[in-house]
Design an enzyme around this catalytic site. Structure first.
Site, PDB file in Angstrom:
ATOM      1  N   TYR A 193      84.388-180.382  63.229  1.00 10.16           N
ATOM      2  CA  TYR A 193      83.942-180.325  64.468  1.00 10.16           C
ATOM      3  C   TYR A 193      84.952-180.001  65.403  1.00 10.16           C
ATOM      4  CZ  TYR A 193      82.679-181.831  69.481  1.00 10.16           C
ATOM      5  OH  TYR A 193      82.534-181.781  70.529  1.00 10.16           O
TER       6      TYR A 193
ATOM      7  N   LYS B 188      85.988-176.371  68.071  1.00 12.96           N
ATOM      8  CA  LYS B 188      86.365-176.407  69.548  1.00 12.96           C
ATOM      9  C   LYS B 188      87.591-175.458  69.660  1.00 12.96           C
ATOM     10  CE  LYS B 188      83.048-178.578  71.035  1.00 12.96           C
ATOM     11  NZ  LYS B 188      81.828-177.917  71.668  1.00 12.96           N
TER      12      LYS B 188
ATOM     13  N   SER C 228      86.760-180.186  74.279  1.00 13.40           N
ATOM     14  CA  SER C 228      86.765-181.488  74.190  1.00 13.40           C
ATOM     15  C   SER C 228      88.255-182.026  74.276  1.00 13.40           C
ATOM     16  CB  SER C 228      86.134-181.935  72.853  1.00 13.40           C
ATOM     17  OG  SER C 228      86.342-183.013  72.543  1.00 13.40           O
TER      18      SER C 228
HETATM   19  P1  NAD Z   1      73.709-182.882  72.812  1.00 11.00           P
HETATM   20  O1  NAD Z   1      73.540-182.725  71.299  1.00 11.00           O
HETATM   21  O2  NAD Z   1      72.927-183.487  73.525  1.00 11.00           O
HETATM   22  O3  NAD Z   1      73.236-181.375  73.258  1.00 11.00           O
HETATM   23  C1  NAD Z   1      73.280-180.023  72.813  1.00 11.00           C
HETATM   24  C2  NAD Z   1      72.493-179.287  72.857  1.00 11.00           C
HETATM   25  O4  NAD Z   1      72.449-178.124  72.162  1.00 11.00           O
HETATM   26  C3  NAD Z   1      71.065-179.985  72.071  1.00 11.00           C
HETATM   27  O5  NAD Z   1      69.912-180.038  73.111  1.00 11.00           O
HETATM   28  C4  NAD Z   1      70.603-179.046  71.120  1.00 11.00           C
HETATM   29  O6  NAD Z   1      69.299-179.031  70.736  1.00 11.00           O
HETATM   30  C5  NAD Z   1      71.361-177.598  71.454  1.00 11.00           C
HETATM   31  N1  NAD Z   1      71.652-176.723  70.552  1.00 11.00           N
HETATM   32  C6  NAD Z   1      72.521-176.994  69.344  1.00 11.00           C
HETATM   33  N2  NAD Z   1      72.529-176.014  68.477  1.00 11.00           N
HETATM   34  C7  NAD Z   1      71.849-175.068  69.076  1.00 11.00           C
HETATM   35  C8  NAD Z   1      71.565-173.691  68.819  1.00 11.00           C
HETATM   36  N3  NAD Z   1      72.114-173.184  67.674  1.00 11.00           N
HETATM   37  N4  NAD Z   1      70.686-173.007  69.611  1.00 11.00           N
HETATM   38  C9  NAD Z   1      70.006-173.534  70.801  1.00 11.00           C
HETATM   39  N5  NAD Z   1      70.506-174.931  71.089  1.00 11.00           N
HETATM   40  C10 NAD Z   1      71.215-175.456  70.349  1.00 11.00           C
HETATM   41  O7  NAD Z   1      75.446-182.826  73.158  1.00 11.00           O
HETATM   42  P2  NAD Z   1      76.168-183.203  74.248  1.00 11.00           P
HETATM   43  O8  NAD Z   1      76.716-184.403  74.249  1.00 11.00           O
HETATM   44  O9  NAD Z   1      75.405-182.867  75.449  1.00 11.00           O
HETATM   45  O10 NAD Z   1      77.280-182.016  74.285  1.00 11.00           O
HETATM   46  C11 NAD Z   1      77.347-180.895  74.871  1.00 11.00           C
HETATM   47  C12 NAD Z   1      78.567-180.112  74.435  1.00 11.00           C
HETATM   48  O11 NAD Z   1      79.504-180.749  75.069  1.00 11.00           O
HETATM   49  C13 NAD Z   1      78.725-179.821  73.001  1.00 11.00           C
HETATM   50  O12 NAD Z   1      79.386-178.635  72.968  1.00 11.00           O
HETATM   51  C14 NAD Z   1      79.771-180.755  72.680  1.00 11.00           C
HETATM   52  O13 NAD Z   1      80.613-180.529  71.461  1.00 11.00           O
HETATM   53  C15 NAD Z   1      80.494-180.790  74.001  1.00 11.00           C
HETATM   54  N6  NAD Z   1      81.149-182.196  74.075  1.00 11.00           N
HETATM   55  C16 NAD Z   1      80.456-183.414  73.901  1.00 11.00           C
HETATM   56  C17 NAD Z   1      81.164-184.653  74.007  1.00 11.00           C
HETATM   57  C18 NAD Z   1      80.353-185.897  73.905  1.00 11.00           C
HETATM   58  O14 NAD Z   1      80.961-187.125  73.692  1.00 11.00           O
HETATM   59  N7  NAD Z   1      78.972-185.978  74.227  1.00 11.00           N
HETATM   60  C19 NAD Z   1      82.527-184.718  74.301  1.00 11.00           C
HETATM   61  C20 NAD Z   1      83.334-183.420  74.189  1.00 11.00           C
HETATM   62  C21 NAD Z   1      82.555-182.071  74.268  1.00 11.00           C
HETATM   63  C1  WQD Z   2      85.507-194.939  71.506  1.00  6.47           C
HETATM   64  C2  WQD Z   2      86.394-196.045  71.000  1.00  6.47           C
HETATM   65  C3  WQD Z   2      86.389-196.558  68.857  1.00  6.47           C
HETATM   66  C4  WQD Z   2      82.100-197.358  68.088  1.00  6.47           C
HETATM   67  C5  WQD Z   2      84.314-189.176  70.036  1.00  6.47           C
HETATM   68  C6  WQD Z   2      84.578-187.752  69.170  1.00  6.47           C
HETATM   69  C7  WQD Z   2      85.496-186.788  69.867  1.00  6.47           C
HETATM   70  C8  WQD Z   2      84.731-186.550  71.288  1.00  6.47           C
HETATM   71  C9  WQD Z   2      84.662-187.946  72.084  1.00  6.47           C
HETATM   72  C10 WQD Z   2      83.402-184.608  71.477  1.00  6.47           C
HETATM   73  C11 WQD Z   2      87.118-195.810  69.825  1.00  6.47           C
HETATM   74  C12 WQD Z   2      85.706-197.580  69.447  1.00  6.47           C
HETATM   75  C13 WQD Z   2      83.383-197.027  68.573  1.00  6.47           C
HETATM   76  C14 WQD Z   2      81.981-198.483  67.481  1.00  6.47           C
HETATM   77  C15 WQD Z   2      84.305-199.186  68.251  1.00  6.47           C
HETATM   78  N1  WQD Z   2      83.485-186.110  71.184  1.00  6.47           N
HETATM   79  N2  WQD Z   2      84.436-198.087  68.727  1.00  6.47           N
HETATM   80  N3  WQD Z   2      83.030-199.370  67.626  1.00  6.47           N
HETATM   81  O1  WQD Z   2      86.851-191.954  69.355  1.00  6.47           O
HETATM   82  O2  WQD Z   2      86.938-190.836  71.583  1.00  6.47           O
HETATM   83  O3  WQD Z   2      85.617-189.721  69.786  1.00  6.47           O
HETATM   84  O4  WQD Z   2      84.017-188.970  71.125  1.00  6.47           O
HETATM   85  O5  WQD Z   2      84.110-183.801  71.554  1.00  6.47           O
HETATM   86  O6  WQD Z   2      85.558-185.495  69.178  1.00  6.47           O
HETATM   87  O7  WQD Z   2      85.116-188.312  67.895  1.00  6.47           O
HETATM   88  O8  WQD Z   2      84.753-191.874  71.055  1.00  6.47           O
HETATM   89  O9  WQD Z   2      82.828-193.327  71.440  1.00  6.47           O
HETATM   90  O10 WQD Z   2      83.303-192.553  69.074  1.00  6.47           O
HETATM   91  O11 WQD Z   2      84.883-194.404  70.361  1.00  6.47           O
HETATM   92  O12 WQD Z   2      85.270-200.057  68.186  1.00  6.47           O
HETATM   93  O13 WQD Z   2      81.008-198.990  67.002  1.00  6.47           O
HETATM   94  O14 WQD Z   2      85.324-197.064  70.615  1.00  6.47           O
HETATM   95  O15 WQD Z   2      87.407-196.777  67.704  1.00  6.47           O
HETATM   96  O16 WQD Z   2      88.241-196.572  70.073  1.00  6.47           O
HETATM   97  P1  WQD Z   2      86.328-191.023  70.331  1.00  6.47           P
HETATM   98  P2  WQD Z   2      83.853-193.158  70.434  1.00  6.47           P
END
Ligand code: NAD
Ligand code: WQD
Length: 344
Positions: free
Chosen positions: A156, A160, A131
Protein backbone atom coordinates in the site's frame (compact mmCIF):
# COMPACT_ATOMS: atom_id res chain seq x y z
CA UNK A 1 -10.06 33.62 -9.69
CA UNK A 2 -12.50 30.77 -9.10
CA UNK A 3 -15.24 30.43 -11.57
CA UNK A 4 -17.99 29.36 -9.23
CA UNK A 5 -19.40 26.91 -11.70
CA UNK A 6 -16.05 25.09 -12.05
CA UNK A 7 -16.66 21.39 -12.41
CA UNK A 8 -14.58 19.07 -10.25
CA UNK A 9 -14.53 15.28 -10.54
CA UNK A 10 -14.04 13.61 -7.19
CA UNK A 11 -12.94 9.99 -7.56
CA UNK A 12 -13.63 7.92 -4.46
CA UNK A 13 -16.08 10.67 -3.46
CA UNK A 14 -18.35 8.29 -1.55
CA UNK A 15 -15.48 7.20 0.70
CA UNK A 16 -14.51 8.59 4.09
CA UNK A 17 -12.31 11.55 3.13
CA UNK A 18 -13.85 12.02 -0.31
CA UNK A 19 -17.39 12.50 1.03
CA UNK A 20 -16.23 15.20 3.48
CA UNK A 21 -14.35 16.91 0.66
CA UNK A 22 -17.49 16.89 -1.52
CA UNK A 23 -19.22 18.94 1.21
CA UNK A 24 -16.39 21.48 1.50
CA UNK A 25 -15.89 21.97 -2.25
CA UNK A 26 -19.61 22.21 -2.86
CA UNK A 27 -19.90 24.90 -0.16
CA UNK A 28 -17.36 26.99 -2.11
CA UNK A 29 -19.55 26.84 -5.21
CA UNK A 30 -17.78 24.10 -7.17
CA UNK A 31 -19.95 21.78 -9.25
CA UNK A 32 -19.16 18.23 -8.16
CA UNK A 33 -19.31 14.91 -9.98
CA UNK A 34 -18.58 11.92 -7.76
CA UNK A 35 -17.03 8.84 -9.37
CA UNK A 36 -16.91 5.69 -7.24
CA UNK A 37 -17.25 1.95 -7.83
CA UNK A 38 -18.65 1.33 -4.30
CA UNK A 39 -15.85 -1.17 -3.66
CA UNK A 40 -15.32 0.33 -0.20
CA UNK A 41 -18.35 2.57 0.28
CA UNK A 42 -22.08 2.53 0.28
CA UNK A 43 -24.59 4.25 -2.00
CA UNK A 44 -26.35 5.57 1.14
CA UNK A 45 -23.51 8.08 1.53
CA UNK A 46 -25.23 9.99 -1.30
CA UNK A 47 -28.29 10.43 0.94
CA UNK A 48 -26.10 11.75 3.76
CA UNK A 49 -24.52 14.21 1.33
CA UNK A 50 -27.92 15.30 0.07
CA UNK A 51 -29.09 15.90 3.65
CA UNK A 52 -26.09 18.16 4.31
CA UNK A 53 -26.01 19.98 0.99
CA UNK A 54 -29.74 20.17 0.34
CA UNK A 55 -29.59 18.85 -3.22
CA UNK A 56 -28.53 15.81 -5.22
CA UNK A 57 -24.90 15.44 -6.22
CA UNK A 58 -24.06 13.91 -9.60
CA UNK A 59 -22.75 10.37 -9.23
CA UNK A 60 -21.15 7.95 -11.70
CA UNK A 61 -20.66 4.32 -10.68
CA UNK A 62 -17.44 3.57 -12.56
CA UNK A 63 -14.48 1.32 -11.84
CA UNK A 64 -11.43 3.41 -12.68
CA UNK A 65 -9.43 0.28 -13.45
CA UNK A 66 -11.36 0.11 -16.73
CA UNK A 67 -9.63 2.42 -19.22
CA UNK A 68 -12.46 2.65 -21.76
CA UNK A 69 -14.96 3.67 -19.11
CA UNK A 70 -12.56 6.30 -17.79
CA UNK A 71 -11.94 7.81 -21.25
CA UNK A 72 -15.68 7.94 -21.83
CA UNK A 73 -16.26 9.53 -18.40
CA UNK A 74 -13.83 12.37 -19.01
CA UNK A 75 -15.13 12.93 -22.57
CA UNK A 76 -18.59 13.44 -21.13
CA UNK A 77 -17.19 15.86 -18.53
CA UNK A 78 -14.63 17.58 -20.73
CA UNK A 79 -15.72 20.97 -19.31
CA UNK A 80 -14.05 20.06 -16.00
CA UNK A 81 -11.51 22.27 -14.16
CA UNK A 82 -10.05 19.73 -11.79
CA UNK A 83 -9.89 16.24 -10.38
CA UNK A 84 -9.46 15.20 -6.77
CA UNK A 85 -8.30 11.61 -6.89
CA UNK A 86 -9.13 9.70 -3.70
CA UNK A 87 -10.04 6.35 -5.29
CA UNK A 88 -7.67 3.67 -4.04
CA UNK A 89 -7.57 0.62 -1.80
CA UNK A 90 -6.18 1.59 1.60
CA UNK A 91 -5.91 -1.35 4.01
CA UNK A 92 -2.23 -1.81 4.82
CA UNK A 93 -2.52 -5.43 6.07
CA UNK A 94 -4.64 -6.50 3.09
CA UNK A 95 -2.04 -5.00 0.75
CA UNK A 96 0.57 -7.34 2.26
CA UNK A 97 -1.68 -10.35 1.60
CA UNK A 98 -2.90 -9.24 -1.85
CA UNK A 99 -0.16 -6.97 -3.21
CA UNK A 100 -1.16 -7.35 -6.86
CA UNK A 101 -4.71 -6.16 -6.16
CA UNK A 102 -3.25 -3.05 -4.56
CA UNK A 103 -0.79 -2.34 -7.39
CA UNK A 104 -3.57 -2.98 -9.89
CA UNK A 105 -6.19 -0.76 -8.31
CA UNK A 106 -4.08 2.10 -7.04
CA UNK A 107 -1.76 2.40 -10.00
CA UNK A 108 -4.01 1.48 -12.95
CA UNK A 109 -6.73 3.82 -11.68
CA UNK A 110 -4.30 6.74 -11.50
CA UNK A 111 -2.75 5.96 -14.89
CA UNK A 112 -6.17 5.63 -16.52
CA UNK A 113 -7.30 8.96 -15.11
CA UNK A 114 -4.10 10.78 -16.15
CA UNK A 115 -4.25 9.28 -19.67
CA UNK A 116 -7.86 10.35 -20.09
CA UNK A 117 -6.97 13.87 -18.88
CA UNK A 118 -4.09 14.05 -21.36
CA UNK A 119 -6.49 13.21 -24.19
CA UNK A 120 -8.67 16.20 -23.26
CA UNK A 121 -5.74 18.50 -24.07
CA UNK A 122 -6.86 21.29 -21.73
CA UNK A 123 -5.67 22.84 -18.44
CA UNK A 124 -6.50 20.63 -15.48
CA UNK A 125 -5.77 20.91 -11.76
CA UNK A 126 -5.18 17.56 -10.14
CA UNK A 127 -5.02 16.64 -6.44
CA UNK A 128 -3.71 13.29 -5.29
CA UNK A 129 -4.32 11.61 -1.90
CA UNK A 130 -0.90 10.71 -0.64
CA UNK A 131 0.13 9.70 2.85
CA UNK A 132 2.63 10.40 5.62
CA UNK A 133 3.48 6.72 5.21
CA UNK A 134 5.94 7.80 2.46
CA UNK A 135 8.26 9.13 5.20
CA UNK A 136 8.45 5.91 7.25
CA UNK A 137 10.19 6.67 10.57
CA UNK A 138 11.43 10.20 9.97
CA UNK A 139 14.80 11.27 11.31
CA UNK A 140 13.63 14.74 12.35
CA UNK A 141 10.31 15.60 14.01
CA UNK A 142 8.07 17.37 13.22
CA UNK A 143 8.27 16.05 9.65
CA UNK A 144 8.82 18.58 6.88
CA UNK A 145 8.45 17.86 3.17
CA UNK A 146 12.27 17.84 2.99
CA UNK A 147 12.32 14.53 4.89
CA UNK A 148 13.57 11.70 2.68
CA UNK A 149 11.16 9.11 1.30
CA UNK A 150 11.89 5.72 2.91
CA UNK A 151 11.52 2.26 1.45
CA UNK A 152 7.82 1.50 1.88
CA UNK A 153 6.76 -0.81 4.71
CA UNK A 154 3.88 -2.27 2.68
CA UNK A 155 2.64 -2.61 -0.90
CA UNK A 156 0.00 0.00 0.00
CA UNK A 157 2.70 2.48 1.04
CA UNK A 158 4.66 1.63 -2.08
CA UNK A 159 1.67 2.48 -4.30
CA UNK A 160 1.63 5.99 -2.78
CA UNK A 161 5.33 6.46 -3.57
CA UNK A 162 4.94 5.09 -7.11
CA UNK A 163 1.84 7.23 -7.73
CA UNK A 164 3.71 10.37 -6.61
CA UNK A 165 6.48 9.51 -9.09
CA UNK A 166 3.97 8.88 -11.88
CA UNK A 167 2.49 12.32 -11.22
CA UNK A 168 5.94 13.96 -11.20
CA UNK A 169 6.77 12.46 -14.59
CA UNK A 170 3.37 13.20 -16.07
CA UNK A 171 3.39 16.84 -14.98
CA UNK A 172 6.89 17.39 -16.34
CA UNK A 173 5.86 16.02 -19.72
CA UNK A 174 2.64 18.03 -19.90
CA UNK A 175 1.85 21.68 -20.65
CA UNK A 176 -1.66 21.36 -19.27
CA UNK A 177 -1.45 19.53 -15.98
CA UNK A 178 -0.89 21.11 -12.56
CA UNK A 179 -0.86 18.77 -9.58
CA UNK A 180 -0.63 18.72 -5.81
CA UNK A 181 -0.09 15.66 -3.63
CA UNK A 182 -1.42 16.01 -0.11
CA UNK A 183 0.37 13.76 2.34
CA UNK A 184 -2.27 13.12 4.96
CA UNK A 185 -1.36 12.29 8.53
CA UNK A 186 -4.09 10.45 10.52
CA UNK A 187 -7.62 11.55 9.63
CA UNK A 188 -10.26 11.00 12.32
CA UNK A 189 -13.76 12.19 13.19
CA UNK A 190 -16.84 12.97 11.17
CA UNK A 191 -18.97 15.82 9.84
CA UNK A 192 -20.76 17.72 12.63
CA UNK A 193 -24.15 16.66 11.22
CA UNK A 194 -23.23 12.95 11.63
CA UNK A 195 -24.71 12.44 8.15
CA UNK A 196 -21.34 11.14 6.91
CA UNK A 197 -18.33 9.59 8.63
CA UNK A 198 -15.96 6.65 8.55
CA UNK A 199 -17.51 3.24 7.80
CA UNK A 200 -14.79 0.64 8.44
CA UNK A 201 -15.56 -2.81 7.10
CA UNK A 202 -15.09 -5.59 9.65
CA UNK A 203 -12.61 -5.13 12.48
CA UNK A 204 -11.14 -1.62 12.30
CA UNK A 205 -7.37 -1.46 11.82
CA UNK A 206 -7.13 2.20 12.78
CA UNK A 207 -7.04 3.42 16.35
CA UNK A 208 -9.98 5.82 16.58
CA UNK A 209 -12.69 3.60 15.02
CA UNK A 210 -11.42 0.82 17.29
CA UNK A 211 -11.72 3.10 20.31
CA UNK A 212 -15.24 4.26 19.43
CA UNK A 213 -16.43 0.71 18.63
CA UNK A 214 -15.05 -0.43 21.99
CA UNK A 215 -16.77 2.50 23.71
CA UNK A 216 -20.02 1.46 22.00
CA UNK A 217 -19.61 -2.15 23.18
CA UNK A 218 -19.06 -3.60 19.67
CA UNK A 219 -15.51 -4.66 20.64
CA UNK A 220 -14.76 -6.02 24.09
CA UNK A 221 -11.49 -4.13 24.58
CA UNK A 222 -8.79 -2.17 22.82
CA UNK A 223 -5.29 -3.56 22.77
CA UNK A 224 -2.69 -0.79 22.98
CA UNK A 225 0.12 -1.96 20.72
CA UNK A 226 3.10 -1.55 23.05
CA UNK A 227 3.97 0.85 25.88
CA UNK A 228 7.74 0.47 25.78
CA UNK A 229 8.54 2.93 23.00
CA UNK A 230 10.85 5.87 23.66
CA UNK A 231 7.98 8.41 23.90
CA UNK A 232 6.41 10.44 26.74
CA UNK A 233 4.28 7.52 27.99
CA UNK A 234 5.77 4.63 26.04
CA UNK A 235 3.03 4.51 23.38
CA UNK A 236 3.34 5.57 19.73
CA UNK A 237 2.78 9.14 18.63
CA UNK A 238 0.64 10.20 15.66
CA UNK A 239 -0.84 13.40 14.26
CA UNK A 240 -4.63 12.98 14.35
CA UNK A 241 -6.40 15.50 12.13
CA UNK A 242 -10.14 16.15 11.99
CA UNK A 243 -11.38 14.91 8.59
CA UNK A 244 -13.20 18.23 8.02
CA UNK A 245 -9.90 20.12 8.39
CA UNK A 246 -8.36 17.64 5.97
CA UNK A 247 -11.24 18.13 3.52
CA UNK A 248 -10.70 21.91 3.69
CA UNK A 249 -7.06 21.42 2.72
CA UNK A 250 -8.31 20.09 -0.65
CA UNK A 251 -10.36 23.24 -1.22
CA UNK A 252 -7.33 25.37 -0.36
CA UNK A 253 -5.09 23.32 -2.68
CA UNK A 254 -7.53 23.54 -5.55
CA UNK A 255 -7.98 27.29 -5.13
CA UNK A 256 -4.20 27.79 -4.98
CA UNK A 257 -3.80 25.97 -8.32
CA UNK A 258 -6.72 27.75 -9.96
CA UNK A 259 -5.37 31.13 -8.82
CA UNK A 260 -1.76 30.07 -9.64
CA UNK A 261 -0.47 31.26 -6.27
CA UNK A 262 2.67 29.15 -6.54
CA UNK A 263 5.10 28.80 -9.35
CA UNK A 264 5.71 25.04 -9.56
CA UNK A 265 3.37 22.81 -11.57
CA UNK A 266 3.73 19.97 -9.04
CA UNK A 267 3.85 20.46 -5.30
CA UNK A 268 3.32 18.28 -2.25
CA UNK A 269 2.23 19.24 1.23
CA UNK A 270 1.98 17.65 4.67
CA UNK A 271 -1.55 17.85 5.98
CA UNK A 272 -1.77 17.36 9.73
CA UNK A 273 -2.27 19.41 12.87
CA UNK A 274 1.42 19.67 13.76
CA UNK A 275 0.70 18.12 17.14
CA UNK A 276 1.81 14.65 18.22
CA UNK A 277 -0.59 12.58 20.35
CA UNK A 278 0.20 9.28 22.05
CA UNK A 279 -2.19 6.31 22.05
CA UNK A 280 -2.82 6.84 25.79
CA UNK A 281 -3.53 10.55 25.21
CA UNK A 282 -6.02 9.60 22.48
CA UNK A 283 -7.74 7.25 24.95
CA UNK A 284 -7.84 10.01 27.60
CA UNK A 285 -9.39 12.38 25.06
CA UNK A 286 -12.04 9.76 24.19
CA UNK A 287 -12.86 9.16 27.88
CA UNK A 288 -13.17 12.89 28.49
CA UNK A 289 -15.48 13.72 25.57
CA UNK A 290 -17.59 10.55 25.82
CA UNK A 291 -17.69 10.47 29.62
CA UNK A 292 -17.13 6.73 29.15
CA UNK A 293 -14.37 4.59 30.66
CA UNK A 294 -12.64 2.71 27.87
CA UNK A 295 -11.74 -0.94 28.36
CA UNK A 296 -8.19 -1.41 27.19
CA UNK A 297 -5.04 -3.33 27.99
CA UNK A 298 -1.44 -3.05 26.96
CA UNK A 299 -0.39 -5.64 24.39
CA UNK A 300 2.73 -6.26 22.37
CA UNK A 301 4.08 -4.02 19.65
CA UNK A 302 2.46 -4.17 16.17
CA UNK A 303 4.99 -5.20 13.53
CA UNK A 304 6.00 -2.30 11.28
CA UNK A 305 4.64 0.46 13.54
CA UNK A 306 6.35 3.83 13.29
CA UNK A 307 7.29 5.13 16.75
CA UNK A 308 6.45 8.75 16.19
CA UNK A 309 5.11 10.81 13.29
CA UNK A 310 3.69 14.31 13.31
CA UNK A 311 3.73 17.01 10.67
CA UNK A 312 5.44 20.31 10.22
CA UNK A 313 2.63 21.98 8.31
CA UNK A 314 4.28 25.36 7.71
CA UNK A 315 4.53 24.83 3.94
CA UNK A 316 0.77 24.23 3.63
CA UNK A 317 0.02 27.01 6.15
CA UNK A 318 1.95 29.56 4.07
CA UNK A 319 1.47 28.42 0.49
CA UNK A 320 -2.09 27.11 0.69
CA UNK A 321 -3.26 29.58 3.33
CA UNK A 322 -4.66 26.60 5.25
CA UNK A 323 -4.36 25.57 8.90
CA UNK A 324 -6.08 22.78 10.83
CA UNK A 325 -8.52 24.33 13.29
CA UNK A 326 -10.17 21.52 15.27
CA UNK A 327 -8.65 20.17 18.49
CA UNK A 328 -8.16 16.48 19.24
CA UNK A 329 -11.11 16.59 21.67
CA UNK A 330 -13.38 18.12 19.02
CA UNK A 331 -12.33 15.50 16.46
CA UNK A 332 -12.79 12.69 18.99
CA UNK A 333 -16.22 14.03 20.04
CA UNK A 334 -17.33 14.02 16.40
CA UNK A 335 -16.06 10.43 15.97
CA UNK A 336 -18.03 9.40 19.06
CA UNK A 337 -21.22 11.17 17.94
CA UNK A 338 -20.95 9.38 14.56
CA UNK A 339 -20.32 6.01 16.24
CA UNK A 340 -23.41 6.42 18.43
CA UNK A 341 -25.49 7.21 15.35
CA UNK A 342 -24.30 4.24 13.28
CA UNK A 343 -24.47 1.71 16.12
CA UNK A 344 -28.10 2.55 16.95
P1 NAD B 1 -12.13 5.01 1.47
O1 NAD B 1 -11.90 3.58 1.17
O2 NAD B 1 -13.17 5.37 2.45
O3 NAD B 1 -12.46 5.79 0.09
C1 NAD B 1 -11.94 5.39 -1.16
C2 NAD B 1 -13.10 5.32 -2.14
O4 NAD B 1 -12.59 4.97 -3.42
C3 NAD B 1 -14.14 4.26 -1.77
O5 NAD B 1 -15.42 4.85 -1.78
C4 NAD B 1 -14.01 3.20 -2.85
O6 NAD B 1 -15.24 2.58 -3.15
C5 NAD B 1 -13.47 4.02 -4.01
N1 NAD B 1 -12.66 3.25 -4.98
C6 NAD B 1 -11.63 2.40 -4.71
N2 NAD B 1 -11.17 1.88 -5.86
C7 NAD B 1 -11.91 2.41 -6.87
C8 NAD B 1 -11.92 2.24 -8.28
N3 NAD B 1 -11.10 1.38 -8.90
N4 NAD B 1 -12.82 2.94 -9.00
C9 NAD B 1 -13.67 3.80 -8.40
N5 NAD B 1 -13.72 3.98 -7.07
C10 NAD B 1 -12.85 3.29 -6.31
O7 NAD B 1 -10.73 5.64 1.87
P2 NAD B 1 -10.38 7.05 2.52
O8 NAD B 1 -9.96 6.82 3.92
O9 NAD B 1 -11.44 8.04 2.23
O10 NAD B 1 -9.06 7.39 1.71
C11 NAD B 1 -9.11 8.18 0.53
C12 NAD B 1 -7.72 8.29 -0.05
O11 NAD B 1 -6.84 8.84 0.93
C13 NAD B 1 -7.09 6.94 -0.45
O12 NAD B 1 -6.32 7.16 -1.61
C14 NAD B 1 -6.19 6.61 0.72
O13 NAD B 1 -5.11 5.79 0.34
C15 NAD B 1 -5.71 7.99 1.11
N6 NAD B 1 -5.28 8.08 2.52
C16 NAD B 1 -6.13 7.68 3.51
C17 NAD B 1 -5.71 7.76 4.85
C18 NAD B 1 -6.60 7.29 5.96
O14 NAD B 1 -6.09 7.07 7.06
N7 NAD B 1 -7.91 7.15 5.76
C19 NAD B 1 -4.45 8.27 5.15
C20 NAD B 1 -3.61 8.69 4.10
C21 NAD B 1 -4.05 8.59 2.78
C1 WQD C 1 -2.35 4.63 15.26
C2 WQD C 1 -1.68 4.22 16.57
C3 WQD C 1 -0.98 1.92 16.67
C4 WQD C 1 -4.98 0.20 16.69
C5 WQD C 1 -2.19 3.83 9.31
C6 WQD C 1 -1.64 3.32 7.99
C7 WQD C 1 -0.86 4.38 7.27
C8 WQD C 1 -1.70 5.65 7.09
C9 WQD C 1 -2.24 6.10 8.40
C10 WQD C 1 -2.92 5.68 4.97
C11 WQD C 1 -0.46 3.33 16.36
C12 WQD C 1 -2.04 2.22 17.72
C13 WQD C 1 -3.94 1.10 16.66
C14 WQD C 1 -5.19 -0.59 17.86
C15 WQD C 1 -3.33 0.52 18.89
N1 WQD C 1 -2.85 5.42 6.23
N2 WQD C 1 -3.12 1.26 17.75
N3 WQD C 1 -4.35 -0.38 18.92
O1 WQD C 1 -0.25 3.41 12.40
O2 WQD C 1 -0.47 5.78 11.67
O3 WQD C 1 -1.10 3.98 10.14
O4 WQD C 1 -2.94 5.02 9.06
O5 WQD C 1 -2.11 6.11 4.22
O6 WQD C 1 -0.46 3.90 6.04
O7 WQD C 1 -0.79 2.22 8.26
O8 WQD C 1 -2.53 4.50 12.18
O9 WQD C 1 -4.71 4.18 13.32
O10 WQD C 1 -3.41 2.14 12.56
O11 WQD C 1 -2.58 3.46 14.49
O12 WQD C 1 -2.60 0.66 19.88
O13 WQD C 1 -6.08 -1.45 17.93
O14 WQD C 1 -2.58 3.47 17.35
O15 WQD C 1 0.00 1.08 17.16
O16 WQD C 1 0.48 3.68 17.31
P1 WQD C 1 -1.02 4.40 11.65
P2 WQD C 1 -3.40 3.51 13.11
Amino acid sequence: MINHSSKIIITGGLGYIGSHTVVELQSKGFEIVIVDDLSNSSIEVLDGLKNIIGKNIAFENIDLKKPDLVIDLFKRHSDLTGVVHFAASKAVGESVTNPLDYYENNIYSLVNVLKALKKLNKSINFIFSSSCTVYGQAKILPITEKESIKKAESPYGNTKQICEEIITDTVSSSKNLKAISLRYFNPIGAHESSEIGELPLGIPQNLVPFITQTGAGIRSELIVFGDDYPTIDGTCIRDYIHVVDLAKAHTAALISMINSTHSKNYEYYNIGTGKGTSVLEAITSFEKVSKTKLKYKIGSRRVGDIISAFADTSKANKQLNWTAEFSLDQAMASAWKWQKKISK
